[in-house]
Design an enzyme around this catalytic site. Sequence first.
Site, PDB file in Angstrom:
ATOM      1  N   SER A 197       0.851  -1.180   0.000  1.00 20.14           N
ATOM      2  CA  SER A 197       0.000   0.000   0.000  1.00 20.14           C
ATOM      3  C   SER A 197       0.887   1.231   0.000  1.00 20.14           C
ATOM      4  O   SER A 197       1.911   1.259   0.686  1.00 20.14           O
ATOM      5  CB  SER A 197      -0.850  -0.077   1.264  1.00 20.14           C
ATOM      6  OG  SER A 197      -1.302   1.172   1.620  1.00 20.14           O
ATOM      7  N   HIS A 254      -2.135   7.127  -4.998  1.00 19.26           N
ATOM      8  CA  HIS A 254      -2.306   6.061  -4.009  1.00 19.26           C
ATOM      9  C   HIS A 254      -2.503   4.747  -4.735  1.00 19.26           C
ATOM     10  O   HIS A 254      -3.161   4.704  -5.769  1.00 19.26           O
ATOM     11  CB  HIS A 254      -3.544   6.366  -3.148  1.00 19.26           C
ATOM     12  CG  HIS A 254      -4.156   5.138  -2.530  1.00 19.26           C
ATOM     13  ND1 HIS A 254      -5.306   4.554  -3.050  1.00 19.26           N
ATOM     14  CD2 HIS A 254      -3.779   4.375  -1.475  1.00 19.26           C
ATOM     15  CE1 HIS A 254      -5.604   3.487  -2.308  1.00 19.26           C
ATOM     16  NE2 HIS A 254      -4.704   3.359  -1.358  1.00 19.26           N
ATOM     17  N   GLY A 293      -3.071  -5.066  17.651  1.00 22.88           N
ATOM     18  CA  GLY A 293      -1.632  -5.175  17.395  1.00 22.88           C
ATOM     19  C   GLY A 293      -1.193  -4.546  16.088  1.00 22.88           C
ATOM     20  O   GLY A 293      -0.045  -4.686  15.687  1.00 22.88           O
ATOM     21  N   SER A 294      -2.106  -3.858  15.391  1.00 23.86           N
ATOM     22  CA  SER A 294      -1.695  -3.256  14.115  1.00 23.86           C
ATOM     23  C   SER A 294      -0.827  -2.033  14.401  1.00 23.86           C
ATOM     24  O   SER A 294      -0.882  -1.445  15.479  1.00 23.86           O
ATOM     25  CB  SER A 294      -2.900  -2.890  13.271  1.00 23.86           C
ATOM     26  OG  SER A 294      -3.685  -1.962  13.959  1.00 23.86           O
ATOM     27  N   ARG A 295      -0.033  -1.664  13.414  1.00 21.92           N
ATOM     28  CA  ARG A 295       0.949  -0.604  13.621  1.00 21.92           C
ATOM     29  C   ARG A 295       0.363   0.727  13.141  1.00 21.92           C
ATOM     30  O   ARG A 295       0.259   0.977  11.952  1.00 21.92           O
ATOM     31  CB  ARG A 295       2.190  -0.967  12.816  1.00 21.92           C
ATOM     32  CG  ARG A 295       3.398  -0.177  13.197  1.00 21.92           C
ATOM     33  CD  ARG A 295       4.620  -0.896  12.673  1.00 21.92           C
ATOM     34  NE  ARG A 295       5.820  -0.197  13.078  1.00 21.92           N
ATOM     35  CZ  ARG A 295       6.366   0.788  12.393  1.00 21.92           C
ATOM     36  NH1 ARG A 295       5.806   1.209  11.280  1.00 21.92           N
ATOM     37  NH2 ARG A 295       7.476   1.366  12.811  1.00 21.92           N
ATOM     38  N   ASN A 350      -2.907   0.251  -3.792  1.00 19.32           N
ATOM     39  CA  ASN A 350      -2.960  -0.789  -2.769  1.00 19.32           C
ATOM     40  C   ASN A 350      -3.382  -2.090  -3.448  1.00 19.32           C
ATOM     41  O   ASN A 350      -4.345  -2.088  -4.211  1.00 19.32           O
ATOM     42  CB  ASN A 350      -3.996  -0.349  -1.718  1.00 19.32           C
ATOM     43  CG  ASN A 350      -4.357  -1.458  -0.743  1.00 19.32           C
ATOM     44  OD1 ASN A 350      -4.923  -2.479  -1.114  1.00 19.32           O
ATOM     45  ND2 ASN A 350      -4.045  -1.238   0.495  1.00 19.32           N
ATOM     46  N   TYR A 351      -2.652  -3.166  -3.210  1.00 20.38           N
ATOM     47  CA  TYR A 351      -3.064  -4.492  -3.721  1.00 20.38           C
ATOM     48  C   TYR A 351      -2.920  -5.495  -2.590  1.00 20.38           C
ATOM     49  O   TYR A 351      -1.884  -5.532  -1.927  1.00 20.38           O
ATOM     50  CB  TYR A 351      -2.240  -4.886  -4.972  1.00 20.38           C
ATOM     51  CG  TYR A 351      -2.645  -4.004  -6.127  1.00 20.38           C
ATOM     52  CD1 TYR A 351      -3.863  -4.208  -6.777  1.00 20.38           C
ATOM     53  CD2 TYR A 351      -1.876  -2.907  -6.494  1.00 20.38           C
ATOM     54  CE1 TYR A 351      -4.298  -3.336  -7.776  1.00 20.38           C
ATOM     55  CE2 TYR A 351      -2.309  -2.035  -7.495  1.00 20.38           C
ATOM     56  CZ  TYR A 351      -3.519  -2.265  -8.124  1.00 20.38           C
ATOM     57  OH  TYR A 351      -3.964  -1.402  -9.101  1.00 20.38           O
ATOM     58  N   ARG A 352      -3.983  -6.262  -2.351  1.00 17.49           N
ATOM     59  CA  ARG A 352      -3.981  -7.109  -1.157  1.00 17.49           C
ATOM     60  C   ARG A 352      -4.677  -8.449  -1.393  1.00 17.49           C
ATOM     61  O   ARG A 352      -5.497  -8.600  -2.296  1.00 17.49           O
ATOM     62  CB  ARG A 352      -4.657  -6.370  -0.001  1.00 17.49           C
ATOM     63  CG  ARG A 352      -6.066  -5.943  -0.318  1.00 17.49           C
ATOM     64  CD  ARG A 352      -6.644  -4.949   0.650  1.00 17.49           C
ATOM     65  NE  ARG A 352      -8.006  -4.595   0.270  1.00 17.49           N
ATOM     66  CZ  ARG A 352      -8.312  -3.663  -0.625  1.00 17.49           C
ATOM     67  NH1 ARG A 352      -7.368  -2.964  -1.205  1.00 17.49           N
ATOM     68  NH2 ARG A 352      -9.568  -3.417  -0.939  1.00 17.49           N
TER      69      ARG A 352
END
Length: 353
Positions: free
Chosen positions: A143, A157, A310-312, A159-161
């Site tokens: 991302s 921008h 717990g995500s940053r 993003n590939y997921r």
Amino acid sequence: GLALGLWRRQAALEAAREDEEEKELRQRFMAPPVSGLRELRRRRRELRSRMELLIMETQAEVCRALAALDPGASFAVDSWERKEGGGGISCVLQDGEVFEKAGVNVSVVSGLLSEEAARQMRSRGKSLKAKDGKLPFCAMGVSSVIHPKNPHVPTMHFNYRYFEIEEADGTKQWWFGGGTDLTPTYLNEEDAVHFHKTLKEACDKHDLKLYPKYKKWCDDYFYIKHRGERRGIGGIFFDDMDSPSKEEVFQFVKSCAKAVVPCYIPIVKKHCHDSFTPEEKLWQQLRRGRYVEFNLVYDRGTKFGLLTPGSRIESILMSLPLTARWEYMHTPPESSKEAEILEVLRNPKDWVH
């Protein structure tokens, strides 16, 4: 003895080849992959491993292309771990000559889906059957948000997921999502056509129906409802893509990821040395304010990140610009360059036909 000697020689050759491969992969990427090179090589036929390699390659390609345009600046490369499972690599360039802030993040996380995240997915029509209230998941993606200094260079921008969830009975649900979109401060029709044409070519390799469908989805998704305008001039956007087959969707996502550098870098090169006035810089700051509004109020990825234990947070909010501005009741004069871009944001155009 002969057989043992041959076996030893074979093992030594194998080890040397692995070391060579490892060195080559390290040079190819910005940092060692989250899952480790050995593990990725061991499971290289599995889609999860191929997707992780693709997002690592995309990160390195984009970072190198940006760094080449801003030689005085360098990317801070930050590898992080998540105690619940997985981790990521954040590459951020700040305060360069060309880019005010450019971030390209990779994350590969796994664990149990939080109740809020599962609720968000069910609201999109996913039927998720939890086991004792637990849903194991694996999510990975690349991302990026790029905010240039010059108001004549657009923000971009992409993003590939990939997402996988294991349900109570052991069946796995999987899907891909992503997109690439452009947010100019001022409208340049030639740039808009180049950007959309490049994305259309990537889609057309797979199915001629994809570009029109995902272009419309992009215009609808990046809509700032409370302002009655889009965040930018769009591009493509898709989510929950799980057909015709895993391999075909992966190949489509790969084509889109490979289109990022050619759709954007020529536009940056063309305008990064354009002169601009303090008034044009002010308009850029006001448009950045709108960018922030969309990302914090509506963006699904930001919401999912903030809801995942717990995500940053630093990596999730990397998409926000270093600077932005909100002025009370600011309205540009009629027939101005500022009013021209607003018109397109309120009424999206077809750039390629």
